[in-house]
Design an enzyme around this catalytic site. Sequence first.
Site, PDB file in Angstrom:
ATOM      1  N   TYR A 224       0.880  -1.166   0.000  1.00 41.96           N
ATOM      2  CA  TYR A 224       0.000   0.000   0.000  1.00 41.96           C
ATOM      3  C   TYR A 224       0.918   1.216   0.000  1.00 41.96           C
ATOM      4  CZ  TYR A 224      -4.219   2.588   1.652  1.00 41.96           C
ATOM      5  OH  TYR A 224      -5.306   3.424   1.797  1.00 41.96           O
TER       6      TYR A 224
ATOM      7  N   LYS B  34      -1.184  -1.335  -4.247  1.00 46.40           N
ATOM      8  CA  LYS B  34      -2.217  -0.317  -4.365  1.00 46.40           C
ATOM      9  C   LYS B  34      -1.505   1.014  -4.266  1.00 46.40           C
ATOM     10  CE  LYS B  34      -5.786   2.326  -2.530  1.00 46.40           C
ATOM     11  NZ  LYS B  34      -6.287   3.042  -1.375  1.00 46.40           N
TER      12      LYS B  34
END
Lengths: 308, 308, 308, 308
Positions: free
Chosen positions: B138, B166
């Site tokens: 992330y 992500k």
Amino acid sequence: MTFPAPLTGVVPPVCTPLTPDREVDVPSLLRLAGHLVEAGVHGLFLLGSTSEAAYLTDRQRRQVVEAVVGHVGGQLPVLAGAIDMTTPRVLDHVRAVTAAGAEAVVVTAPFYARTHPSEIVHHYRRTAAASPVPVIAYDIPVSVHTKLPGDLLLGLAADGVLAGVKDSSGDLGAFREIVTGARAHAGFSVLTGSELLVDAALAVGADGAVPGLANVDPHGYVRLYRLCRARDWEGARAEQERLCALFGMVRAGDPARMGAGSSALGAFKAALHLRGVIDCPVTAEPQVPLSGDEVAKVGKHLAAAGLL
Amino acid sequence: MTFPAPLTGVVPPVCTPLTPDREVDVPSLLRLAGHLVEAGVHGLFLLGSTSEAAYLTDRQRRQVVEAVVGHVGGQLPVLAGAIDMTTPRVLDHVRAVTAAGAEAVVVTAPFYARTHPSEIVHHYRRTAAASPVPVIAYDIPVSVHTKLPGDLLLGLAADGVLAGVKDSSGDLGAFREIVTGARAHAGFSVLTGSELLVDAALAVGADGAVPGLANVDPHGYVRLYRLCRARDWEGARAEQERLCALFGMVRAGDPARMGAGSSALGAFKAALHLRGVIDCPVTAEPQVPLSGDEVAKVGKHLAAAGLL
Amino acid sequence: MTFPAPLTGVVPPVCTPLTPDREVDVPSLLRLAGHLVEAGVHGLFLLGSTSEAAYLTDRQRRQVVEAVVGHVGGQLPVLAGAIDMTTPRVLDHVRAVTAAGAEAVVVTAPFYARTHPSEIVHHYRRTAAASPVPVIAYDIPVSVHTKLPGDLLLGLAADGVLAGVKDSSGDLGAFREIVTGARAHAGFSVLTGSELLVDAALAVGADGAVPGLANVDPHGYVRLYRLCRARDWEGARAEQERLCALFGMVRAGDPARMGAGSSALGAFKAALHLRGVIDCPVTAEPQVPLSGDEVAKVGKHLAAAGLL
Amino acid sequence: MTFPAPLTGVVPPVCTPLTPDREVDVPSLLRLAGHLVEAGVHGLFLLGSTSEAAYLTDRQRRQVVEAVVGHVGGQLPVLAGAIDMTTPRVLDHVRAVTAAGAEAVVVTAPFYARTHPSEIVHHYRRTAAASPVPVIAYDIPVSVHTKLPGDLLLGLAADGVLAGVKDSSGDLGAFREIVTGARAHAGFSVLTGSELLVDAALAVGADGAVPGLANVDPHGYVRLYRLCRARDWEGARAEQERLCALFGMVRAGDPARMGAGSSALGAFKAALHLRGVIDCPVTAEPQVPLSGDEVAKVGKHLAAAGLL
């Protein structure tokens, strides 16, 4: 024991010794706490940045507070960090550390979440309303990426929300404005987190100091505090300069290979290990360990300071 | 159900509805999850930044994952954030969310702790070694204050440590280099966290998108994804521009009174409330709530987008 | 006159008074220079940040140095900033200000250009090699967005490249390490740019101070310097605290309407105007001028400090 | 020739070739300008960051504009940067470059000075009022440390103050909001400064691109622009990916030894030298030169792209 208002003196942020498999090494922790108390420190700050609080699980955090409070509780004030991202998570830590016996909690501004001064104010108000013990603000922009504004702190001091501030911002000019402003708020404690400026911070009127290096040389910082209180500024400067040289150990680690945190915390633990206070110098993951050569540099700093 | 490799499509970071006293509002959460599934989204990401993970206690985090997995598990992949400061604390969350049924975990670089690329690598290796499910990185520099370097991510992809990334960095140039580099690593999923650039990200080769605004208009993002997959770039651009205008709601809150997070999360929840999906628009503390006028602005955005 | 090695004492960064149409107001500038010299300051620093050097054209910069050197040259050392982005442009300024009579030049690290420590070293070596007068490093991260590393400065001191440093970083811990390290390099001058920490900086061993507020109250800073030199630390602290309160004027401007620079420089010039030293308080474009109410706040600070 | 409104197409920021003793190498500069014009570029941007404007003296800046305008003036629009810290200094550059023949000026927000949005607005209004030619805003946060807010730019577009913006922020989401908002202001030109996202920027509606790498491969960027204008997005993506791989040359320099600027500008000039366009690859001081091995890496990038 009533928590002192203001809290004064040398309050080391206590390192958390770990076993080789990275569990809390309770016997070493108690030995370290005892070593600090015998040196005459005025309080203990558990679960701060130097304690690797960011790396300890909730279980380990509780274990640290319970062990130290059980060992030295009542002899001197024991503070604990409640370091987490936002108010609801901080409140859980406040509950846990006070249940384990902490007599004050130390709380940063929100982090990870993008925050606004009005949210910081609300954060401290909610935390103080829910805390059974005094709340001390922890200003550490290098970790939180927000500097606590002086007028915000003084407003919360005036309203009785905060019992003090631990300033690890490195900005002595802003610190001085807080010290001066806090004179209007009896009992509010202004503490420097700097290792290098304890004499200067006390000279401008600080109440005390929370230097990580006091794990390694608590006698030095206690001596320094006493010299300052006696207004022997020349003597204080000499002692402070000795400690500044010792602090050079935090650069033992190669910056191409590790971050500044790995180097500094690794050095403190290596020094405590070399001095025989703790059993194992390991730091929590994912920190990079010091190499043998780097530990030898730490040893040279200790030797030069007369600590080996 | 095997976790898809690569994960593709629209994977909303699911908002966490709260009751007026700030407990998880499970019925609203399930209604929201159902609303998203019915719209045709391809996965659900729980406990991300848009989910206010930073504000949820451990108990509430577990409650969110258990409720959603119980409700829609098996219909589509359910991912969960394991957002915390360092490896040992992240591992505790990995255990908790996978025990609750999460099929992949989403993990940032260390934060609060000052970190070094070698420490980030070690952090992901240790996390992946301990995780029973795939680990997705992330990248959210606005919260973590570190940008994950592309070569670091691709190295971990090559070694099978990471199953995807992500990217909420906003840096589409760096994102493109990851997309291109990841072609060598079959199954690695490259997802954009942007609301504004889903068409552009898919055009450069992304696998999918994780837009917070998809809580409010999941049909729009699913339509946008299908247009891109059909290579109807003109149609995609029109749909994306409609969603960009809708995204203007994140500026409903007065920046003199609140941070950007309070404004954006407040707007998403106000929109879900106005659309009848959730019962209460409250956000977690210490966020500042939107005023009535600010909520009215959100309503105008919904109306202009044909969503009221 | 030989340039002192080390330079010591109070060396104000001299404000540049402007006419209403924003040309250098030479009579006001000379009056200000005279006002400072009569108060007993130990040097004058022209074309620093407080002098609005960033806003002055090359013609105006030359005019400032020529005027002041012509007026007070020989009575005390006159330094001038050579503030520009990179080495070739800095060298042009070095030529211009030394031709106009400056006895030392003050030079920042490169800015605008992204820079590397090895480039900073090369920048100072080239500048010193080309300069007919001593070169003093100017550490001002708020403007340059790079902090000069202590070991870099001490290395250049050891090699005789730099004659000193003016530290406007606000980081007294790092400053102290430079002060201590510089003891090995006789003649190297370590100067603080802080208004708030002159006593503390001198206590840790600084050679002098370059406080912008000394434009407004030069007598105060000269008094403070003498108290420190006499090791009357209690008297110094009282004088410093009076000056800290006076420094509050830099917050006269509304932060919703202007930047911190407009507010601080506007306040210094308003104070000089109210004290009758300069004819016009205007600041250079595009700075925002103080309102009447904001000027009144500056007046209150002057009155409280006994300067009106 | 009237300056186009909006300016469209590929507008390379022209490198400034230097002689071994770091004077402007005019014959090489003219050869480079000719090379770009023959490749079909739509304008030339002199004295930008890629031109090493931050390193060129005023005399050299003038020399660059005069030489190029004299050589290719009238064939295509020639823009010039007026890069300096604040309004008065920028105005001097505007006068100089327009006297030398520049048909538009490119201006950043103030830097070095701490600045406020209202000051940025005033800066552009004053600059435009004084400039005989259109003013284009230059958004380059990596150098200026301020991001130009979209609403500020669009407000100045609406008022006719700005003729366009060159966006080197890397933030395509914010860029898209400007592109969309600028549709209301006919003639306002929105240009990306990215090398890696020209296809994506044109797809969202940009008017053109200002990629530094177009010095090295102008034919590639002209081809890419034409593919995008023809809405051949698959062809555009392939060409863009070829250019992205070529752009890898900017990482030729060792980051332990030099900054990112030295590496990127050194690589562009090495490539132009290897391609026979310029006589000498030297960069301005204090940049670190590429080593022989590093130049060889640049050569490999050229060979892989079919440019050697």
